[in-house]
Design a protein around this motif. Structure first.
Motif, PDB file in Angstrom:
ATOM      1  N   GLU A  50     -42.998  47.386  15.293  1.00  0.00           N
ATOM      2  CA  GLU A  50     -42.155  46.380  14.646  1.00  0.00           C
ATOM      3  C   GLU A  50     -41.256  47.059  13.603  1.00  0.00           C
ATOM      4  O   GLU A  50     -41.703  47.896  12.815  1.00  0.00           O
ATOM      5  N   GLY A  51     -40.001  46.743  13.649  1.00  0.00           N
ATOM      6  CA  GLY A  51     -39.056  47.342  12.714  1.00  0.00           C
ATOM      7  C   GLY A  51     -38.704  48.772  13.030  1.00  0.00           C
ATOM      8  O   GLY A  51     -38.374  49.558  12.134  1.00  0.00           O
ATOM      9  N   TRP A  52     -38.753  49.123  14.309  1.00  0.00           N
ATOM     10  CA  TRP A  52     -38.520  50.513  14.716  1.00  0.00           C
ATOM     11  C   TRP A  52     -37.141  51.020  14.311  1.00  0.00           C
ATOM     12  O   TRP A  52     -36.991  52.171  13.893  1.00  0.00           O
ATOM     13  N   ASP A  53     -36.109  50.210  14.415  1.00  0.00           N
ATOM     14  CA  ASP A  53     -34.765  50.684  14.105  1.00  0.00           C
ATOM     15  C   ASP A  53     -34.665  51.199  12.670  1.00  0.00           C
ATOM     16  O   ASP A  53     -34.085  52.269  12.418  1.00  0.00           O
ATOM     17  N   GLU A  54     -35.285  50.458  11.740  1.00  0.00           N
ATOM     18  CA  GLU A  54     -35.244  50.896  10.347  1.00  0.00           C
ATOM     19  C   GLU A  54     -36.088  52.153  10.141  1.00  0.00           C
ATOM     20  O   GLU A  54     -35.675  53.084   9.427  1.00  0.00           O
ATOM     21  N   ILE A  55     -37.269  52.173  10.774  1.00  0.00           N
ATOM     22  CA  ILE A  55     -38.159  53.344  10.656  1.00  0.00           C
ATOM     23  C   ILE A  55     -37.476  54.576  11.229  1.00  0.00           C
ATOM     24  O   ILE A  55     -37.533  55.674  10.654  1.00  0.00           O
ATOM     25  N   LYS A  56     -36.797  54.423  12.370  1.00  0.00           N
ATOM     26  CA  LYS A  56     -36.103  55.541  13.004  1.00  0.00           C
ATOM     27  C   LYS A  56     -35.037  56.122  12.079  1.00  0.00           C
ATOM     28  O   LYS A  56     -34.915  57.354  11.956  1.00  0.00           O
TER      29      LYS A  56
END
Length: 595
Positions: free
Chosen positions: A141-147
């Motif tokens: 969840e929230g991969w785009d921000e983590i990436k």
């Protein structure tokens, strides 16, 4: 926040290859390999400890030491991946730790990192033993921000950027060769995602001196395969220090024989026969076949960065077949292990397992080693570090001036040196003009008993008299050979592999000189030394005086020892000759020439 300088993660994933699979799909736990992509036929080549490419040839491919832990689903997770310069898995874990610090700093989840940085090995099912190298990325969840946080911390490093940008959460990613020949990742298995792991060469099927790295050379001293160590100098003349080793290209041992005893074959025979008995009421024939095939003794390279990639150093690993798919069978097998180990018929390896208070449970690994006193020892994975070099073996091939076997003549007579010899292996005489091997075909009732020379290979288990011109080991080299040849003639000599109490009742005659006579005399010793030959007691209780046939090329004159006059004429084979033709003969225990 200070930027984290990442190593090239893609190289780490690229080097996550593991063992070439056995035919039954099991993954060996440790070994050294070169890695090839099956589609491009190019090889992994290290540029340094954390950078690799896939453009190399087999000749310049890097050698990688690999170990893994097999999971319940049959796949494996790599635990060690050592190249020349460090362990890639350790470095990968360090990178994972750095990413974890970054994400914690921003209060982001890190639970997915273990799975994301675990390198899986999966059997493709193909006959070539190829494997898939996989990374599983769970849903995040929230991969785009983590990436974006990870990419920012990586500060634009190309390999990290490529890897993170190609990770699609919720998918398995297969390592493959990209269109430009570089490493890449795909969410689909295909022709470019298969890799073959080729073993670094193992010792050939030949004769060796087996050296424990810490405790000198192995010498077999009794029929229980009890061992002791012997020095480098002494090994050259000790048949008990010669081992015949037969193994396949993957390091699985079929034979390890010395002094007529089979360490590997006997161990596996006992284990497999007991598994067959236990499994008879539980397992199908197919399941039993798999379990038996999965019970083996195997060499494995010990090459780690600490060993500096000395590829002639090995562990000797005993593995018991996996019965976990059949709980009833596994439970019964584990119950009978104690009785198997306690059996009086157990061989040296199983007795060593018992002495170490270990078990031979299903899907278990044990390691054959030496203790500090030179005796055979067995340990499990937990004891390897404590044993250190005592668990490591080297094998010196007996085929050169540096590693040779030689006769050790100790009886001097008439310008030559003599001994007797009895070995479980055949051998060729390296210097036939210097060294001869003889048998005793019959014992003359009167006069001299003539020796008969063996021409060519001396067959295994053939007791002989050795005659040499020198006591120097280098001059008396004998080359062990694999041969089915047998000596078909009569030979009165007898031999033993191990010290044997035979002379206590004066029933044996051994080789020596008395009163300037070479012969076999009643032994005053309490035992016959191992690997020597003797003659049984004669009815007339007289010594057996021998004559060595003259070698025309050396013209050595042998004076027969008995001083009695005897007008009978003998040929050089010891046979009576009534009407001798011109030639060389024996009369009155001396050489004569009839023209």
């Amino acid at each position: 926040m200070k930027k984290i300088i990442f190593a090239l993660i893609i190289a780490t994933f690229a080097l996550s290859a593991n063992a070439r699979l056995r035919q039954n799909g099991k993954l060996p736990q440790q070994d050294v390999y070169k890695i090839m992509n099956t589609y491009t036929k190019t090889w992994v080549k290290l540029q340094h400890s954390m950078l690799a490419d896939i453009t190399g040839t087999e000749a310049d491919a890097s050698e990688l030491y690999v170990a893994h832990k097999t999971q319940a689903d049959g796949e494996a997770v790599l635990t060690t991946l050592s190249g020349d310069g460090g362990d890639m898995i350790e470095t990968l874990n360090m990178i994972k730790g750095l990413i974890e610090e970054v994400l914690k700093y921003y209060n982001k989840p890190t639970w997915f990192l273990d799975a994301m940085f675990e390198l899986h090995l999966v059997n493709t099912g193909d006959a070539d033993g190829s494997v898939y190298l996989c990374v599983d990325v769970p849903e995040i969840e929230g991969w785009d921000e983590i990436k974006e946080i990870i990419l920012d911390a990586a500060d634009g490093q190309e390999a990290v950027t490529y890897y993170i940008n190609h990770m699609v959460p919720g998918n398995r990613h297969y390592m493959h060769v990209d269109y430009d020949g570089s490493f890449g990742y795909s969410t689909q298995a295909g022709i470019t995602t298969k890799w073959v792991m080729n073993h670094i060469a193992y010792p050939e099927t030949k004769f060796y001196y087996t050296k424990n790295v810490e405790a000198d050379y192995m010498k077999v001293v009794d029929e229980g395969f009890t061992t002791e160590t012997t020095s480098l100098l002494a090994r050259n003349t000790k048949p008990g220090a010669v081992q015949y080793m037969e193994l396949d290209e993957h390091g699985f041992m079929a034979k390890f024989r010395s002094q007529g005893e089979e360490l590997v074959a006997n161990t596996l025979s006992q284990l497999r026969s007991n598994i067959t008995i236990v499994a008879s009421q539980y397992a199908s024939s197919e399941d039993l076949s798999d379990i038996l095939a999965d019970t083996y003794i195997r060499l494995g390279h010990t090459n780690t960065s600490e060993d500096k990639f000395e590829h002639d150093t090995y562990l000797m690993r005993l593995h018991i077949g996996d019965m976990s798919n059949n709980p009833a069978l596994e439970a019964t097998w584990n119950q009978v292990c104690e009785s198997i180990l306690s059996s009086s018929n157990s061989n040296a390896v199983l007795k060593a397992v018992k002495a170490a208070n270990l078990t031979i449970k299903s899907d278990n690994d044990l390691y054959i080693a030496m203790d500090e006193d030179g005796a055979l020892k067995v340990t499990d994975i937990n004891g390897l570090d404590e044993l250190g070099d005592l668990a490591k073996w080297k094998f010196d091939l007996i085929d050169s001036d540096d590693n040779f076997f030689a006769a050790a003549p100790y009886v001097e007579f008439d310008g030559q040196y003599f001994t007797t010899l009895y070995t479980d292996f055949a051998y060729d005489i390296v210097n036939p003009s210097e060294v001869k091997a003889y048998v005793v075909p019959e014992i003359a009732e009167d006069g001299a008993t003539a020796l008969v020379k063996i021409n060519g290979t001396v067959p295994a288990c053939t007791p002989v008299v050795i005659a040499a011109k020198s006591r120097v080991q280098f001059s008396n080299m004998l080359q062990p050979v694999v041969s089915d040849a047998t000596y078909n003639g009569t030979n009165k000599l007898l031999g033993v592999f191990f010290d044997e109490k035979k002379a206590v009742d004066n029933s044996t005659y051994t080789l020596r000189t008395e009163n300037d006579q070479l012969g076999f005399y009643r032994s005053a010793d309490t035992f016959i030394p191992g690997n020597e030959a003797w003659l049984e007691k004669q009815d007339n209780n007289k010594p057996v005086i021998i004559v060595v046939p003259e070698d025309p090329s050396t013209a050595i004159t042998t004076v027969i020892a008995d001083k009695k006059q005897d007008s009978t004429i003998y040929d050089l084979m010891g046979r009576k000759v009534a009407s001798p033709a011109p030639g060389i003969y024996i009369q009155n225990r001396q050489k004569i020439t009839i023209k």
